[in-house]
Design an enzyme around this catalytic site. Sequence first.
Site, PDB file in Angstrom:
ATOM      1  CG  ASP A 120      -0.063  -0.045   2.506  1.00  0.00           C
ATOM      2  OD1 ASP A 120       1.099  -0.358   2.391  1.00  0.00           O
ATOM      3  OD2 ASP A 120      -1.067   0.968   3.496  1.00  0.00           O
ATOM      4  CD  GLU A 121      -0.177   4.221   3.359  1.00  0.00           C
ATOM      5  OE1 GLU A 121      -1.404   4.940   4.280  1.00  0.00           O
ATOM      6  OE2 GLU A 121      -0.143   3.568   4.560  1.00  0.00           O
TER       7      GLU A 121
END
Length: 545
Positions: free
Chosen positions: A344-345
Site C-alpha cells: 500500500d501507499e
Amino acid sequence: MSATPSSPAPPADPAGPDPLATPASADGVTATSVTGISRRAATVALGDVLPVPASVRPDPHADFPLTADTVIRVEPAARAEADRLAALLRPATGHPLPVTVDPAAPTAGAITLALADPGLGPEGYRLDITPDGVRLTASTPAGLGHGVQTLRQLLPAAVESPTPVPGPWVLPGGTITDHPRFGYRGAMLDVARHFFGVDEVLRVVDQLARYKLNHLHLHLTDDQGWRIAIDSWPRLAEVGGATAVGGAPGGWYSQADYRRIVEYAAQRHVTLVPEIDLPGHTHAALTAYGKLAPDGVTPPPYTGTDVGFSYLDPDRELTYSFIADVLGEVAALTPGPYLHLGGDEAFKVPDDAYARFVDRAQRIVVDTGKTVLGWHQIAPAAHSPGRVLQYWGTTADDPMVADAVRRGARLVMSPANRSYLDMRYTPDSPIGHDWAGTIDVHQAYDWDPAGYLADVPAEAVLGVCAPLWTEFVTSRADLEYLLLPRLPAVAELGWSPRAGHDWAGFRRRLAAQGPRWETTGTTYHRSPEVPWPVAAVPAPRVPES
C-alpha cells in the site's frame, strides 16, 4: 492501511492522571479485586460465551460441579489441550485436576477430551455437560482448543484468578455444537512504528486464542523500524531496527525470538502471518543499506508518522535479490501458509512500474512455497495462485478489488471504519486516530464481512482481520485499551453464524467479560454502549494466566 495524519493526536494532560492506568477510571479499567469478583453470580448460562456458539441446547437439570475429585481424561494425541485446560483451572479452583491418559479411567465425574469426528470441520467441537461428567469432542487439537476456551468461559469470572478463590465451580448443563463461519479470523499488530517485545506479543496471542481468533498478522517492517533479523542482510535489524516513532527505543526480534512467537502461537492454534511491507514503507531498510535507495544515497533515520515517501526501485535487479533473500529467510522461519507483501501507499512509484514490481514480488513469494497476502492496492497486478487481498478501504464499492476477485483473488476484510483498532472510540478518547472515523463497540460489530463489498461473492471472503497500528501506542496498557472490548466484536463476526449476530445479546455477553479482564489485570475501554457490572475494588495488577 495506515493513512496516518502528519501530526499526532493530542496527548493526555501530562500533569493529570494517566487515563490508561487509573483503576476504574471513566474510560479505562485495569486490575481489580478478585475477592469482589468471587461474590458475583456463581453460575454462567450455557449460551453466555464469546463468540456465540452455532448451537446451544441448555439442560437446567444437568449442571456439572467441578470438585477436588474431578479428573481430566484424554488420549495421548490431545494431551497438550488437557494440560492447558488444567493449567487454566487449577490456580483459581485450588483443585488438583490430574490429567490421565488411561483409557480405562472412569468417565463419571471426569472431564473427557476426545479426538473424534463430530462432523463440525477442522475447528469445530461438541461439548456435552451432564451431572455425571463433561465430554469435549473434536476432530483436531485445534477444535479441542476452541472447546477449552468455551469451558473456561462457562465457569464464573473468578476462574481467572491466579490464586485460589472460594467456589462453587459449576458448569451449566446442556450441549454446545460449534464451528466457525470463516477460516481466517485474526488481528494485526504493528510492531514497526513502536516496538513490542516477545512477552507483549505473547499476551496478545493469549487474547486471540481466548476468543477463537486463529491468525496473528505481524507488521514487521516500516519507515520507522525493521523488526526481524535477516542473516543475509544483518544491518536491517542492527541499524534499521534501532529507531521508532518519536525517538522511542527501537528493537527487533532475533530469529530465535521470532521462532518463540511462532511456536507459542501454534500451541494455541494461532497462525503467524509475517508482513514485509514493499515496495513502499521501506525507509528503515534504506537507512540500513543505502545501496537499496533509488538514488543510492543513505537517508537518515525517520521517526515521524508521514507515509508514502519511501520506496524500492522497481527497475533494479538488486531490489529483487534483496526481496528474495529476505522473503526466503522469513518463509523458512514461518510454518504458516502466508507471506504478506504489504503493497500500500507506494505513492512515488508509477502505476505501471508498481504493477511490474508486484507481479515479480508475488512470484518470489510463490517460489518460497507460500501464498501471497497483500493490502488491496495490489489488486491490479497479475493474479498469482491463491493470492489473498486484505481490504482496508472505507467504502463498500471497489471495482479494482471486485475485478481481482473475478480473476481468482480471495479477500480478508479489514475495513478501516469498522475494524481498525487504532481508531478512537469517541472524539474524547485519550489515544488513537480518527481519519477513518470513531469506532465504538457497536460500529465494530454491526457489519457483515461476507456482504460488505459490492460485486464480491460471499464465497470469495476468507474472513476478517482487525489491525492495530501503533504510531501513538507505546505501552501494554495502550495496546489492551485499544484491543478491548472491540476484539471480541471482530471475533464474533468471524466465528459465529450470521444468524447469531445480535447486538443486544452481544453487548450483554460482552459485559460479562469485564470482570474477567479485571481479574487478570487487563486494561480495557469501559464503553458506555455496554452494561458493565460495577467495577470491584482496585488492587495491584496481576499477570494473565
